[in-house]
Motif scaffolding. Structure first.
Motif, PDB file in Angstrom:
ATOM      1  N   PHE A  35       0.850  -1.192   0.000  1.00 27.71           N
ATOM      2  CA  PHE A  35       0.000   0.000   0.000  1.00 27.71           C
ATOM      3  C   PHE A  35       0.887   1.244   0.000  1.00 27.71           C
ATOM      4  O   PHE A  35       1.873   1.329   0.745  1.00 27.71           O
ATOM      5  N   ILE A  36       0.530   2.195  -0.824  1.00 31.09           N
ATOM      6  CA  ILE A  36       1.249   3.472  -0.872  1.00 31.09           C
ATOM      7  C   ILE A  36       0.261   4.598  -0.607  1.00 31.09           C
ATOM      8  O   ILE A  36      -0.771   4.716  -1.287  1.00 31.09           O
ATOM      9  N   ASP A  37       0.565   5.419   0.400  1.00 32.82           N
ATOM     10  CA  ASP A  37      -0.187   6.655   0.650  1.00 32.82           C
ATOM     11  C   ASP A  37       0.406   7.702  -0.283  1.00 32.82           C
ATOM     12  O   ASP A  37       1.561   8.099  -0.136  1.00 32.82           O
ATOM     13  N   PHE A  38      -0.392   8.159  -1.238  1.00 36.90           N
ATOM     14  CA  PHE A  38       0.116   8.942  -2.371  1.00 36.90           C
ATOM     15  C   PHE A  38      -0.494  10.348  -2.380  1.00 36.90           C
ATOM     16  O   PHE A  38      -1.689  10.519  -2.115  1.00 36.90           O
ATOM     17  N   SER A  39       0.327  11.342  -2.696  1.00 36.37           N
ATOM     18  CA  SER A  39      -0.164  12.718  -2.799  1.00 36.37           C
ATOM     19  C   SER A  39       0.611  13.462  -3.877  1.00 36.37           C
ATOM     20  O   SER A  39       1.809  13.238  -4.057  1.00 36.37           O
ATOM     21  N   ASP A  40      -0.101  14.347  -4.588  1.00 42.50           N
ATOM     22  CA  ASP A  40       0.610  15.214  -5.539  1.00 42.50           C
ATOM     23  C   ASP A  40       0.507  16.692  -5.148  1.00 42.50           C
ATOM     24  O   ASP A  40       0.911  17.572  -5.891  1.00 42.50           O
ATOM     25  N   GLY A  41      -0.064  16.974  -3.970  1.00 41.46           N
ATOM     26  CA  GLY A  41      -0.136  18.335  -3.468  1.00 41.46           C
ATOM     27  C   GLY A  41      -1.307  19.154  -3.975  1.00 41.46           C
ATOM     28  O   GLY A  41      -1.525  20.274  -3.491  1.00 41.46           O
ATOM     29  N   THR A  42      -2.092  18.633  -4.916  1.00 41.81           N
ATOM     30  CA  THR A  42      -3.215  19.410  -5.433  1.00 41.81           C
ATOM     31  C   THR A  42      -4.461  19.275  -4.571  1.00 41.81           C
ATOM     32  O   THR A  42      -5.435  20.002  -4.761  1.00 41.81           O
ATOM     33  N   SER A  43      -4.449  18.331  -3.630  1.00 43.96           N
ATOM     34  CA  SER A  43      -5.589  18.125  -2.745  1.00 43.96           C
ATOM     35  C   SER A  43      -5.075  17.674  -1.384  1.00 43.96           C
ATOM     36  O   SER A  43      -4.084  16.933  -1.300  1.00 43.96           O
ATOM     37  N   VAL A  44      -5.751  18.129  -0.335  1.00 42.96           N
ATOM     38  CA  VAL A  44      -5.383  17.675   1.003  1.00 42.96           C
ATOM     39  C   VAL A  44      -5.749  16.206   1.189  1.00 42.96           C
ATOM     40  O   VAL A  44      -5.251  15.523   2.084  1.00 42.96           O
ATOM     41  N   LYS A  45      -6.601  15.688   0.318  1.00 45.06           N
ATOM     42  CA  LYS A  45      -7.026  14.292   0.362  1.00 45.06           C
ATOM     43  C   LYS A  45      -6.062  13.425  -0.434  1.00 45.06           C
ATOM     44  O   LYS A  45      -5.811  13.687  -1.608  1.00 45.06           O
ATOM     45  N   HIS A  46      -5.510  12.400   0.198  1.00 44.22           N
ATOM     46  CA  HIS A  46      -4.543  11.520  -0.446  1.00 44.22           C
ATOM     47  C   HIS A  46      -5.251  10.371  -1.178  1.00 44.22           C
ATOM     48  O   HIS A  46      -6.436  10.133  -0.991  1.00 44.22           O
ATOM     49  N   LEU A  47      -4.479   9.680  -1.998  1.00 49.22           N
ATOM     50  CA  LEU A  47      -4.980   8.513  -2.731  1.00 49.22           C
ATOM     51  C   LEU A  47      -4.204   7.278  -2.287  1.00 49.22           C
ATOM     52  O   LEU A  47      -2.971   7.321  -2.193  1.00 49.22           O
ATOM     53  N   GLN A  48      -4.912   6.201  -2.016  1.00 50.07           N
ATOM     54  CA  GLN A  48      -4.227   4.947  -1.689  1.00 50.07           C
ATOM     55  C   GLN A  48      -3.942   4.177  -2.974  1.00 50.07           C
ATOM     56  O   GLN A  48      -4.838   3.928  -3.780  1.00 50.07           O
ATOM     57  N   ILE A  49      -2.667   3.811  -3.132  1.00 50.67           N
ATOM     58  CA  ILE A  49      -2.241   2.971  -4.247  1.00 50.67           C
ATOM     59  C   ILE A  49      -2.082   1.547  -3.729  1.00 50.67           C
ATOM     60  O   ILE A  49      -1.420   1.317  -2.710  1.00 50.67           O
ATOM     61  N   VAL A  50      -2.696   0.588  -4.424  1.00 48.36           N
ATOM     62  CA  VAL A  50      -2.579  -0.826  -4.051  1.00 48.36           C
ATOM     63  C   VAL A  50      -1.881  -1.559  -5.192  1.00 48.36           C
ATOM     64  O   VAL A  50      -2.254  -1.396  -6.356  1.00 48.36           O
ATOM     65  N   TYR A  51      -0.846  -2.324  -4.859  1.00 42.08           N
ATOM     66  CA  TYR A  51      -0.170  -3.122  -5.887  1.00 42.08           C
ATOM     67  C   TYR A  51       0.018  -4.559  -5.379  1.00 42.08           C
ATOM     68  O   TYR A  51       0.100  -4.798  -4.166  1.00 42.08           O
ATOM     69  N   GLU A  52       0.067  -5.493  -6.324  1.00 43.37           N
ATOM     70  CA  GLU A  52       0.214  -6.903  -5.979  1.00 43.37           C
ATOM     71  C   GLU A  52       1.524  -7.452  -6.529  1.00 43.37           C
ATOM     72  O   GLU A  52       2.191  -6.810  -7.344  1.00 43.37           O
ATOM     73  N   LYS A  53       1.858  -8.653  -6.099  1.00 37.14           N
ATOM     74  CA  LYS A  53       3.153  -9.253  -6.441  1.00 37.14           C
ATOM     75  C   LYS A  53       3.312  -9.473  -7.936  1.00 37.14           C
ATOM     76  O   LYS A  53       4.447  -9.485  -8.455  1.00 37.14           O
ATOM     77  N   LYS A  54       2.213  -9.634  -8.643  1.00 36.83           N
ATOM     78  CA  LYS A  54       2.295  -9.884 -10.083  1.00 36.83           C
ATOM     79  C   LYS A  54       2.708  -8.654 -10.884  1.00 36.83           C
ATOM     80  O   LYS A  54       2.990  -8.764 -12.082  1.00 36.83           O
ATOM     81  N   ILE A  55       2.759  -7.484 -10.236  1.00 37.18           N
ATOM     82  CA  ILE A  55       3.141  -6.274 -10.947  1.00 37.18           C
ATOM     83  C   ILE A  55       4.602  -6.359 -11.381  1.00 37.18           C
ATOM     84  O   ILE A  55       5.442  -6.998 -10.730  1.00 37.18           O
ATOM     85  N   GLU A  56       4.922  -5.743 -12.494  1.00 34.81           N
ATOM     86  CA  GLU A  56       6.295  -5.728 -13.001  1.00 34.81           C
ATOM     87  C   GLU A  56       7.205  -5.023 -11.995  1.00 34.81           C
ATOM     88  O   GLU A  56       6.858  -3.990 -11.428  1.00 34.81           O
ATOM     89  N   ASN A  57       8.392  -5.580 -11.748  1.00 34.98           N
ATOM     90  CA  ASN A  57       9.402  -5.005 -10.854  1.00 34.98           C
ATOM     91  C   ASN A  57       8.921  -4.927  -9.397  1.00 34.98           C
ATOM     92  O   ASN A  57       9.264  -4.001  -8.666  1.00 34.98           O
ATOM     93  N   PHE A  58       8.155  -5.930  -8.967  1.00 39.93           N
ATOM     94  CA  PHE A  58       7.633  -5.944  -7.597  1.00 39.93           C
ATOM     95  C   PHE A  58       8.760  -5.809  -6.574  1.00 39.93           C
ATOM     96  O   PHE A  58       8.644  -5.074  -5.588  1.00 39.93           O
ATOM     97  N   GLU A  59       9.877  -6.536  -6.801  1.00 41.38           N
ATOM     98  CA  GLU A  59      10.994  -6.513  -5.846  1.00 41.38           C
ATOM     99  C   GLU A  59      11.597  -5.125  -5.704  1.00 41.38           C
ATOM    100  O   GLU A  59      12.069  -4.741  -4.628  1.00 41.38           O
TER     101      GLU A  59
END
Length: 455
Positions: A35-59
């Motif tokens: 899980f990644i707590d993600f922000s780009d500064g345009t909103s005080v509300k953050h976005l949660q990024i979810v990734y799984e082991k099958k994603i490229e370059n997981f390590e």
């Protein structure tokens, strides 16, 4: 896509593939997913990024550190977890800018003092994301109010030869080799041919434009070489200073009240999430306080009446209230509580006010006003200006001011003089009140205070 755009259109974007760019605020990698707590500064509300082991370059992804900038491509979905309504299921995560382990802004509570020491990074902290976005919204509201009421935006000079306040607490501007100067200085050899300083106020110059355009305002930086280390003083701060021709003190107060309510209402409307964050974590009851200000009619009372109220109060004062004298912070607090809201205090003793204020017929007071608000004390100060040449000249002589250097200001009373009024409001003082943040150092991007000129 920026997050502010995403949150406005999130329902339409469900199931669609999008790209986002920003920074990792917190990373919680697991064995099979992360899980990644993600922000780009345009909103005080953050976005949660979810990734799984099958994603490229997981390590490699599980080793991405807090503070790193990334690009994420994925599908927006409704979240089943607590704390967020939506999450981005990542298909690809690309590292843009790495960040070392010693990155100062780790996901924990930091003191405000520590955050000031890393002023170039503190805008990334949640508190300052909210504060500085509110600063932007409030600044825009100020321009919107005056612009919609026909005021001309006037840029006052930052370098000046006149001391508006007469206190002498000004930063000197010079090109003379100060390390070689001894004894009396010949300012005729200086860059401007006379002693020059950074401005403490744009009011005097604004008066000249008010006698041409009737309604003008300044909104810019001012400087005060006051060796003060309180929570409400800074050496560089921003001032809003309207000036209005054909305007008496009563009308001046009308504008003060209307403008303040407009700005506060605009912040409550256009920075709703930021205000909710501050209400929850900074000052509980903040939104209720501001809504009360917007809905309350401000009381108007004279300085003499205030002193009488204070003297009759069943309170043991640290500083005894006296007629003809200034009031203390404890008095300001009592008066706003006494009247259950903001209070205009008018007709102040002339001996504690500036030379340019209109002298009342009693010979003791001037047509000056301070606005006191609950919980913050003085927020604005204004006056009707003295339009009578002889009275203004006599007052300047009484105060041993250089009338020759101020001839241009006096001439305004010669060449078609008119009754006129104005006021000043420290922008940072307003932000302290709106945000609930107590220290002026934390509502201005890079505070300048005695002994501190970092970044």
């Amino acid at each position: 896509m920026y997050l502010d755009e995403l949150w406005k259109n999130c329902e339409k974007l469900i199931g669609k593939e999008i790209d986002v760019h920003g920074w990792i605020r917190n990373h919680r990698p697991q064995k099979e997913f992360g899980f990644i707590d993600f922000s780009d500064g345009t909103s005080v509300k953050h976005l949660q990024i979810v990734y799984e082991k099958k994603i490229e370059n997981f390590e490699k992804i599980v080793a991405f550190r807090n503070g790193s900038s990334i690009m994420v491509k994925g599908t927006l979905e409704k979240s089943e977890g607590k704390g967020q309504d939506y999450e981005l299921k990542a298909k690809k995560i690309t590292l843009i800018g790495d960040c070392p382990e010693e990155y100062p802004l780790q996901p924990k509570r930091h003191s405000l003092e520590f955050l000031r020491s890393i002023g170039y990074l503190r805008p990334r902290a949640n508190l300052f994301q909210a504060v500085f976005r509110i600063r932007s919204v409030a600044a825009l509201a100020i321009h919107e109010y005056f612009g919609s009421h026909g005021f001309v935006y006037f840029h006052a000079p930052l370098i000046t030869a006149s001391d508006c306040e007469g206190a002498g607490e000004m930063f000197q501007v010079t090109t003379l080799p100060i390390e070689k100067l001894n004894g009396e200085v010949d300012y005729k050899k200086d860059f401007f041919g006379k002693k020059a300083s950074l401005t403490v106020s744009g009011q005097l110059q604004a008066e000249t434009f008010a006698t041409a355009f009737s309604k003008v305002y300044t909104f810019g930086p001012t400087f005060r070489a006051e060796n003060s280390n309180t929570k409400t003083h800074a050496s560089e701060f921003w001032m809003i200073e309207p000036e209005m021709a054909f305007c008496d003190l009563e009308k001046d107060m009308d504008v003060m009240e209307e403008m303040l309510k407009f700005v506060v209402s605009s912040v409550l409307k256009n920075a709703k999430e930021e205000m909710e964050f501050l209400d929850k974590f900074q000052e509980p009851g903040l939104i209720e306080k501001l809504n009360h200000l917007v809905s309350t009619k401000f009381t108007r009372v004279t300085h003499e009446e205030v002193i009488t109220i204070l003297k009759q109060a069943d309170v043991k004062w640290e500083f005894a209230p006296e007629y003809g004298c200034d009031i203390a912070r404890e008095h300001e607090k009592y008066i706003t509580e006494y009247f259950h809201g903001p209070v205009f205090i008018t007709n102040w003793p002339k001996d504690i006010k500036a030379f340019y204020m209109k002298q009342n017929s009693d010979g003791k007071t001037v047509a000056a006003v301070d606005l006191e608000v609950p919980g913050a004390g003085e927020l604005m100060g204004g006056s009707q200006r003295e339009e009578d040449y002889d009275k203004l000249f006599a007052r300047m002589v009484e105060l041993r001011m250089n009338t020759e250097e101020m001839e241009w200001y006096l001439n305004l009373r010669k060449f078609g003089t008119v009754p006129h009024s104005g006021f000043g409001m420290g922008f940072e003082r307003l932000l302290i009140y709106i945000t609930g943040v107590e220290n002026i150092r934390d509502v201005i991007p890079y505070p300048r205070t005695p002994g501190s000129c970092d970044f």
